[in-house]
Design an enzyme around this catalytic site. Sequence first.
Site, PDB file in Angstrom:
ATOM      1  N   SER A 120      41.178  30.889  35.265  1.00 35.89           N
ATOM      2  CA  SER A 120      41.292  31.982  36.235  1.00 35.89           C
ATOM      3  C   SER A 120      41.902  31.525  37.551  1.00 35.89           C
ATOM      4  CB  SER A 120      39.909  32.591  36.483  1.00 35.89           C
ATOM      5  OG  SER A 120      38.976  31.591  36.833  1.00 35.89           O
ATOM      6  N   HIS A 141      45.216  34.862  30.991  1.00 42.94           N
ATOM      7  CA  HIS A 141      43.965  35.105  31.722  1.00 42.94           C
ATOM      8  C   HIS A 141      43.399  36.465  31.351  1.00 42.94           C
ATOM      9  CE1 HIS A 141      41.749  35.861  35.749  1.00 42.94           C
ATOM     10  NE2 HIS A 141      40.932  35.376  34.832  1.00 42.94           N
ATOM     11  N   GLU A 153      46.493  38.759  32.399  1.00 48.50           N
ATOM     12  CA  GLU A 153      47.507  38.127  33.238  1.00 48.50           C
ATOM     13  C   GLU A 153      48.229  37.068  32.403  1.00 48.50           C
ATOM     14  OE1 GLU A 153      46.440  37.959  37.893  1.00 48.50           O
ATOM     15  OE2 GLU A 153      45.071  36.804  36.654  1.00 48.50           O
ATOM     16  N   ASN A 191      42.364  37.132  40.944  1.00 45.35           N
ATOM     17  CA  ASN A 191      41.382  36.337  41.682  1.00 45.35           C
ATOM     18  C   ASN A 191      41.867  35.909  43.060  1.00 45.35           C
ATOM     19  OD1 ASN A 191      39.223  36.457  39.877  1.00 45.35           O
ATOM     20  ND2 ASN A 191      40.125  34.875  38.594  1.00 45.35           N
TER      21      ASN A 191
END
Length: 292
Positions: A120, A141, A153, A191
């Site tokens: 992440s 991700h 992602e 994130n």
Amino acid sequence: MSEIARIGVVGAGQMGNGIAHVCALAGYDVHLNDISEDALSAGMQTIEANMTRQVSRDVISHEDMTKAMSRIHTSTSLDGFSDVHLAIEAATEKREIKESIFKSLCDAVPANAYLATNTSSISITRLAATTDRPEKFIGLHFMNPVPLMKLMEVIRGLATDQDTYEMALAFAKRLEKTTTNAEDYPAFIVNRVLVPMINEAVYALYEGVGTVDSIDTAMKLGANHPMGPLQLADFIGLDTCLSIMQVLHDGLADTKYRPCPLLVKYVEAGWVGRKAGRGFYDYRGDAPVPTR
């Protein structure tokens, strides 16, 4: 691009078992690996419980569940990875652990197999450089919980080739995930935005701006978030949030990414969220109770 039919997943925790879950439902044969039989047993119990919930909500049929469960094979060794087409690492968010796993995977999987990480926050280029095939390495991700969240992602490293990228898009499409491309910078897109917000919420708690309850209520009702940031931090895992903040702080060298000392303190105490029974909330009773 060769046809992908068999998937290897390293890590049977909340991300790994979720990835195995959606891959099996999509018709892939899945080899799920972890370091202990207990971890694998817990992972399979979670998959079964989550699929049972999907059946009860008419998301999938009982036949779909039975077939998917039969496609998942577990082992504490990587022997079952000898014929996989794609191996996905979904271990804890520690660079050293991931690098060690990929070195082992290079010896276990076929020479033409693709490698992917569910990291992440950690550099895809850096992880790829520890392998013998950086051109066939990519970041995938998934969002947590994997069976529910629609986003994936896709992050290319410096050496990732076009064939690997196209494989990733086709794989995501078969899983019915929507992809977004992120550049290989610390924490990528989700994130990079989300975890500093959580860290700021922890600072607000640390500085006495509000209580756990008031901060979460404010963001749920004031910003229309489905879950308060501290509740979300507990769900993600405070250890994971801290690791991501450390990657951001180290990688971007900006003080705005400094992890809140209170977040560090909770992780040091082992109060890392729902999985530990305590975080910003105490989950050991009938209902969650704020710990501050």
